[in-house]
Design a protein around this motif. Structure first.
Motif, short mmCIF file in Angstrom:
data_model
loop_
_atom_site.label_atom_id
_atom_site.label_comp_id
_atom_site.label_asym_id
_atom_site.label_seq_id
_atom_site.Cartn_x
_atom_site.Cartn_y
_atom_site.Cartn_z
N SER A 288 -16.12 -13.74 -16.08
CA SER A 288 -15.26 -13.54 -14.92
C SER A 288 -15.70 -14.46 -13.80
O SER A 288 -16.74 -14.25 -13.17
CB SER A 288 -15.36 -12.08 -14.48
N TRP A 289 -14.90 -15.50 -13.55
CA TRP A 289 -15.30 -16.45 -12.50
C TRP A 289 -15.26 -15.79 -11.13
O TRP A 289 -15.97 -16.19 -10.22
CB TRP A 289 -14.45 -17.72 -12.53
N LYS A 290 -14.44 -14.72 -11.00
CA LYS A 290 -14.38 -14.04 -9.70
C LYS A 290 -15.70 -13.36 -9.38
O LYS A 290 -16.23 -13.47 -8.27
CB LYS A 290 -13.25 -13.01 -9.69
N LEU A 291 -16.24 -12.64 -10.39
CA LEU A 291 -17.54 -12.00 -10.16
C LEU A 291 -18.62 -13.05 -9.94
O LEU A 291 -19.51 -12.89 -9.10
CB LEU A 291 -17.92 -11.11 -11.35
N GLY A 292 -18.54 -14.16 -10.69
CA GLY A 292 -19.51 -15.24 -10.51
C GLY A 292 -19.44 -15.81 -9.10
O GLY A 292 -20.47 -16.03 -8.46
N ALA A 293 -18.21 -16.02 -8.61
CA ALA A 293 -18.03 -16.57 -7.27
C ALA A 293 -18.55 -15.59 -6.22
O ALA A 293 -19.18 -15.97 -5.23
CB ALA A 293 -16.57 -16.89 -7.02
N LEU A 294 -18.29 -14.29 -6.47
CA LEU A 294 -18.79 -13.26 -5.54
C LEU A 294 -20.32 -13.37 -5.45
O LEU A 294 -20.90 -13.40 -4.36
CB LEU A 294 -18.38 -11.87 -6.04
N ASN A 295 -20.98 -13.45 -6.61
CA ASN A 295 -22.44 -13.52 -6.62
C ASN A 295 -22.95 -14.80 -5.96
O ASN A 295 -23.97 -14.79 -5.29
CB ASN A 295 -22.95 -13.45 -8.06
N THR A 296 -22.21 -15.90 -6.16
CA THR A 296 -22.60 -17.15 -5.50
C THR A 296 -22.57 -16.98 -3.99
O THR A 296 -23.51 -17.36 -3.28
CB THR A 296 -21.65 -18.28 -5.92
N THR A 297 -21.49 -16.35 -3.50
CA THR A 297 -21.37 -16.13 -2.06
C THR A 297 -22.51 -15.25 -1.55
O THR A 297 -23.13 -15.53 -0.52
CB THR A 297 -20.03 -15.44 -1.73
N VAL A 298 -22.77 -14.17 -2.30
CA VAL A 298 -23.82 -13.25 -1.88
C VAL A 298 -25.16 -13.98 -1.78
O VAL A 298 -25.90 -13.84 -0.80
CB VAL A 298 -23.93 -12.07 -2.89
N LEU A 299 -25.48 -14.80 -2.78
CA LEU A 299 -26.77 -15.50 -2.75
C LEU A 299 -26.82 -16.52 -1.63
O LEU A 299 -27.86 -16.69 -0.98
CB LEU A 299 -27.03 -16.20 -4.10
N LEU A 300 -25.69 -17.20 -1.38
CA LEU A 300 -25.68 -18.19 -0.29
C LEU A 300 -25.95 -17.50 1.04
O LEU A 300 -26.74 -17.98 1.86
CB LEU A 300 -24.34 -18.93 -0.26
N ILE A 301 -25.27 -16.37 1.25
CA ILE A 301 -25.49 -15.64 2.51
C ILE A 301 -26.95 -15.18 2.60
O ILE A 301 -27.60 -15.28 3.64
CB ILE A 301 -24.53 -14.44 2.62
#
Ligand code: CU
Lengths: 241, 552
Positions: free
Chosen positions: A76-89
């Protein structure tokens, strides 16, 4: 070891503790630079450790492009993108935490570390949700039995309940690489979270301040590395295929 | 060498703890097990790697005795496979890789730099315990069914064979991180803790060598770490990366493994080069010929050695262009190595040579390493390697480098720094006899193996055709002579701790900083911070008082 004659770095004010430089250093600067250089070298070894996994990824991606294309679609690229955002923040909150330590703001340091920890927790929860979905699809690349020859022959442990990987070569290989890379990365997230908790305990005691913030700085670097590796993992696993 | 060289016995420290030497300053188990002192950690490594050497040596003896007859004497074939695997794993991962950096590097490097300790003492102690844990896992694996993959753990065999491969693999993972942390520590120490005036080109060559080694330890070992981890995952979960039945590629394993394990050869041999460089200067009482060339060649070797791993895979199916490149680079790495050998020989030339036991080991090294190095060039040639690969010729070649060169340099270093470490001298007479036995025994063991190998005797076999029996028996007799020599050497050294005469502060008349430190050194190594004002290996500055003053 006697530390009785180490140089003492004074606390900047009430609520903070002084720091004693280890006895074999001539100055706080020498201690700071030594630890910093050592830690950068350690980060280099971490990158090389993942380097082996990335090499395996690129190799098999080239050998079995279709397997990787179909496999990547199952993530799921959406969950992956969510996690990317979380880690960046969380990388940003960690950087702010280091800044707070450097300016002797104890409360802010604790808050930013807490926020980073929250980011780590969200990341892991999302990861568990993703793993669970893969298990439910029968993509688990783990064989628990003992009759290995038989199992390999039938790939009986790679169930693929919805038959989405039919017709490609060695469908389990993509998921092997996905699970190995993300699991080793996940272990790093957990180690990072542990280190942040350790920083918070020290911060509460007032150990870190403008005159001594070395451990905060180093844990910050570690957390940025964990973030950086994910920044590479996300497009390679979720988007490139 | 320094402006403020304190004459021996004149303590400038203010209180007792400054004056007491590192062996006396505290007593009891925990004062050693929990120590952060680089010298005590060095001694613990010395004991540890020596025991590993003895274990590896016993396994080697068993292999040689088994091969006395062409039908095999002692074991069934499966047990034989386990015994030679244990020999390889103990010698490579548990003895040679940590031996010189862990023991002599820890002991001597900070002294040579004029530092009070290594930069990161806690990490140093952690390295030792990682080494100990890794060793314990390997020992556990013996009990838990053994392992028979050879020290190379080639897939897919390592995936299919008996269960203990996982524990020994994890053991090697820990040993790897022990090695990484040691290297990391030495890089930081060399960069940040040099005494005032000790510029890069005033550093002893032992320091340069340990520094070059450290670069390799830090940059190559993580790849081995991930490789053994993947083999463990492969066995536990069948992830299939190296398993051809699941679409994986065993040749990928070989690439990963040799990407580490060729540089690992230099992780093992560069510290030996460092010892030889230093000793040959001291015992010839001459500045090193080509100091900068030797220093830079260490760095050059470290860099090029990352690009030659494919020479272990000439028969594994690489493209012929890759083979050509790897073969060329293998010849190329011979150049900086030969520069060293020539520089050493040129240093001895017209020197004032003292033929004491460290120098005898050093000269033995020069002869044996020349043979070991040149046979490596022979094996680097593509067409010749097709004939010689996987024969006793390869076995003899790498034993000439690993055992004949590295172990002998290690022995040379131990004899050289022994008086500094313990403040006592061993019997030179027995040390020289031991050296002679080891040198003769070594050549008697491995020259027959060169001949057998060139005639086609394959390595790793438990039985062989009868025509090779004579060579094998000569080899076994040679091994027994080595064993006798090593036993004599160890006995002589250990006995000296109890009965040896007191050593001089500067037993050999060296001019590097460790000889300026009292013998044995105090906790912080020097009574005063040494300041370096002269060039390296400048024997005109030798303070003769220090060569005549026995330690207190
Ligand atoms: Cu090689």
């Amino acid at each position: 070891m006697s530390h009785d004659h180490g140089i003492v770095v004074p606390a900047p004010g009430a609520g903070f503790l002084p720091h004693t430089v280890a006895h074999h250093f001539d100055s706080p600067t020498q201690e700071f630079q030594s630890a910093k250089l050592g830690f950068w070298l350690f980060l280099a070894t971490e990158i090389l450790l993942f380097g082996g996994l990335f090499a395996a990824y690129f190799f098999f991606h080239q050998v079995y492009p279709e397997t990787f294309r179909l496999g990547g679609q199952q993530l799921s690229w959406k969950l992956g993108a969510l996690n990317t955002t979380v880690l960046l923040i969380s990388s940003w909150t960690m950087a702010m935490g280091v800044r707070s330590a450097q300016t002797s703001q104890k409360r802010k340091l604790l808050i930013y570390c807490g926020l980073t920890l929250l980011g780590a927790a969200i990341f892991m929860v999302v990861k568990i949700i993703e793993y669970k979905a893969k298990f439910d699809h029968g993509f688990l690349p783990v064989f628990g039995g003992t009759d290995y020859d038989q199992a390999t022959h039938q790939l009986s442990w790679f169930k693929d309940y919805h038959n989405v990987m039919v017709g490609v070569q060695n469908p389990s290989l993509f998921f092997s690489i996905y699970f190995t890379m993300t699991a080793i990365h996940g272990v790093h997230v957990l180690v990072g979270a542990g280190l942040i908790i350790w920083i918070m305990v020290g911060a509460a005691k007032g150990r870190f301040h403008a005159n001594y913030f070395l451990p905060v700085d180093l844990v910050g670097l570690y957390w940025h590395l964990v973030d950086l590796i994910w920044i590479f993992l996300f497009p390679l696993l979720y988007l490139v295929p | 060498m320094t402006t403020n060289a304190p004459a021996m016995g004149v303590a400038t420290g203010s209180h007792d703890t400054v004056k007491k030497n590192y062996l006396e300053i505290s007593k009891g188990f925990w004062s050693w097990a929990g120590t952060l002192d680089h010298k005590r950690i060095g001694i613990m490594y010395l004991i540890g790697v020596s025991l590993a050497l003895l274990a590896g040596g016993v396994f080697a003896m068993l292999v040689r005795l088994h091969l006395w007859k062409s039908t095999g004497v002692l074991f069934d074939n499966a047990t034989y496979n386990q015994i030679f695997t244990l020999h390889g794993v103990f010698m490579v991962f548990i003895f040679i890789i940590p031996a010189i950096p862990g023991s002599l590097g820890n002991m001597v490097l900070p002294l040579m730099l004029g530092a009070k300790d290594v930069a990161l003492p806690r990490l140093n102690l952690l390295s030792f315990y990682l080494w100990l844990s890794g060793t314990c896992l390997a020992l556990y694996a013996i009990v838990a069914g053994g392992f028979d993959t050879g020290w190379t753990f080639y897939a897919p065999y390592s995936i299919y064979t008996n269960q203990a491969v996982v524990s020994v693999g994890l053991g090697i993972f820990l040993l790897g991180f022990s090695s990484i942390f040691t290297g990391l520590n030495f890089i930081v120490t060399t960069h940040k803790l040099r005494a005032p005036g000790l510029t890069w080109f005033r550093m002893p060559l032992f320091v340069w060598a340990i520094y070059a080694t450290a670069i390799l330890q830090v940059l190559a070992t993580p790849v081995l770490g991930i490789t053994v981890l993947l083999v463990a995952f492969e066995r536990l979960y069948h992830i299939g990366i190296f398993d051809p039945r699941l679409g994986g590629d065993p040749v990928l394993f070989e690439h990963f493994f040799w990407f580490y394990s060729h540089p690992a050869v230099y992780i093992m041999v560069l510290p030996a080069f460092g010892i030889i460089s230093d000793l040959i200067s001291v015992h010839s009482r001459k500045p090193l010929f080509g100091y900068k060339l030797i220093a830079f060649s260490s760095i050059a070797i470290a860099m090029i050695s990352f690009l030659v791993w494919g020479h272990h895979m000439f028969t594994s199916g690489q493209s012929s262009y890759a083979m050509f490149a790897f073969s060329f680079l293998t010849f190329f790495v011979g150049i900086p190595t030969a520069i060293k050998e020539f520089s050493w020989v040129a240093t001895v030339w017209k020197g004032s040579i003292a033929l004491n036991s460290p120098m005898l080991y050093t000269l033995s090294f020069l002869i044996i390493f020349a043979i070991g190095g040149l046979t490596g060039v022979i094996l680097g040639a593509l067409n010749v390697d097709i004939h010689l690969h996987d024969t006793y010729f390869v076995v003899a070649h790498f034993h000439y480098v690993m055992m004949g060169s590295i172990a002998l340099a290690f022995f040379a270093g131990v004899h050289h720094w022994w008086p500094k470490m313990f403040g006592v001298m061993y019997s030179e007479f027995y040390a020289k006899i031991a050296c002679a036995l080891i040198f003769v025994g070594f050549n008697a063991t491995f020259i027959p193996q060169f001949i057998m190998g060139s005639r086609g005797m394959p390595r790793r076999y438990a039985t062989y055709v009868p025509e090779f029996e004579g060579f094998h028996q000569a080899s076994t007799i040679g091994a027994l002579v080595i064993g006798t020599g090593v036993a004599l050497m160890v006995g002589n050294l250990v006995l000296s701790i109890f009965t040896g005469k007191k050593a001089m502060q500067n037993e050999w008349g060296g001019v590097t900083l460790e000889w300026l430190s009292p013998t044995p050194p105090p906790l912080e190594n020097f009574y005063e911070q040494p300041i370096v004002t002269t060039e390296v290996y400048d024997y005109t500055t030798l303070d003769l008082r220090t060569t005549q003053t026995p330690c207190s």
